[in-house]
Design a protein around this motif. Structure first.
Motif, PDB file in Angstrom:
ATOM      1  N   ARG A 127       2.239  -9.136 -23.311  1.00 30.53           N
ATOM      2  CA  ARG A 127       2.000  -7.787 -22.794  1.00 30.53           C
ATOM      3  C   ARG A 127       3.187  -7.299 -21.964  1.00 30.53           C
ATOM      4  O   ARG A 127       3.584  -6.138 -22.053  1.00 30.53           O
ATOM      5  CB  ARG A 127       0.732  -7.783 -21.931  1.00 30.53           C
ATOM      6  N   THR A 128       3.749  -8.190 -21.161  1.00 27.40           N
ATOM      7  CA  THR A 128       4.802  -7.770 -20.238  1.00 27.40           C
ATOM      8  C   THR A 128       6.200  -8.065 -20.784  1.00 27.40           C
ATOM      9  O   THR A 128       7.189  -7.866 -20.084  1.00 27.40           O
ATOM     10  CB  THR A 128       4.631  -8.472 -18.878  1.00 27.40           C
ATOM     11  N   ASP A 182       3.022   0.168 -28.285  1.00 28.18           N
ATOM     12  CA  ASP A 182       2.554   0.755 -27.019  1.00 28.18           C
ATOM     13  C   ASP A 182       1.043   0.642 -26.854  1.00 28.18           C
ATOM     14  O   ASP A 182       0.533   0.348 -25.773  1.00 28.18           O
ATOM     15  CB  ASP A 182       2.908   2.261 -26.952  1.00 28.18           C
ATOM     16  N   VAL A 185       0.044  -2.949 -26.126  1.00 27.90           N
ATOM     17  CA  VAL A 185       0.291  -3.285 -24.725  1.00 27.90           C
ATOM     18  C   VAL A 185      -0.816  -2.705 -23.834  1.00 27.90           C
ATOM     19  O   VAL A 185      -1.347  -3.371 -22.947  1.00 27.90           O
ATOM     20  CB  VAL A 185       1.692  -2.775 -24.286  1.00 27.90           C
TER      21      VAL A 185
END
Ligand code: 1PZ
Length: 215
Positions: A127-128, A182, A185
């Motif tokens: 995710r990061t 996007d 995420v």
């Protein structure tokens, strides 16, 4: 006919972990916990046969738990709290060495619980991560900080080789079938807290009952 089968989507899998939380996050429904796991296994199977040694073990453990749920004492296995209570009070758990109860619900679920920690760390890293991050690196960092501590050398070795077969970050996001990177995420940001809640509750329960080292 079976829309769940052809429309695989990681969002739904992670949502199962939301639906297994009960009583203000103070208990977990075993059936939904296993539904979440079955979804994860399906996801892993789409990543290629290299991971079949991993999914096989997860499937075996899911089946052990499902057999308890379907068995005569199924009601006792409805939630994690009731399972722990039932197995401990009935002396149905091997506490120091596997012997008369080698596949207790408590020890079997502990293996899945440890793996859930890996998943939580890995998805949080994904995710990061930046677009050029290597999934194999993220995956092995997550593994080394969690499951690896419980695995013997040969499994650690095999796992570390298998990690190189992981697809790139973009492909990985595509097979999640959620949408553009996007959106993935964003979805992970929404869904991972539920996985964490399930993990934290289980961890707390196992700490309280001193079950974290079951053989
Ligand atoms: C998406 C990429 C997948 C990478 C998976 C990372 C984990 C690698 C771990 C490989 C070990 C599997 C081989 C079997 C190990 C068993 O010995 C242990 C202990 O059980 P015991 O022998 O005490 O009965 N089993 C486990 O630790 C449970 C492993 C389940 C792994 C599930 C991973 C979930 C992946 C979800 C993918 C989205």
């Amino acid at each position: 006919m079976d829309s769940a089968e052809d429309k695989f989507c990681l969002r739904e899998v992670l949502v199962s972990f939301k639906s297994c939380l009960l009583n203000d996050d103070k208990d977990v429904l075993v059936e939904h916990y296993l539904t979440g796991w079955k979804g994860l296994v399906r996801f892993m199977n789409t990543l290629g046969t290299v991971f079949s040694f991993v999914s096989k073990d997860a499937v075996t453990k899911i089946q052990i738990m499902e057999n308890y749920l379907k068995g005569d004492n199924g009601e006792r296995y409805r939630t994690l709290r009731s399972m722990v209570e039932y197995e401990l009070s009935g002396n149905l758990v091997d506490l120091t060495k596997r012997s008369s109860h080698p596949d207790s619900g408590c020890r079997t679920l502990l293996r899945l619980h440890r793996a859930l920690r890996w998943l939580q760390l890995f998805l949080e890293k994904l995710r990061t991560s930046s677009e050029d991050s290597k999934t194999s690196t993220l995956c092995s960092e997550a593994y080394n900080d969690s499951l690896a501590n419980y695995h013997p050398w040969l499994i650690r070795k095999t796992a570390s080789v298998a990690f190189f077969a992981l697809p790139t970050r973009n492909t990985f996001f595509e097979v999640m079938n959620v949408g553009s990177p996007d959106v993935v995420v964003e979805m992970l940001g929404e869904a991972l807290p539920y996985v964490s809640k399930v993990y934290d509750f289980t961890q707390e329960l196992y700490v309280q009952r001193n079950l974290l080292d079951l053989p």
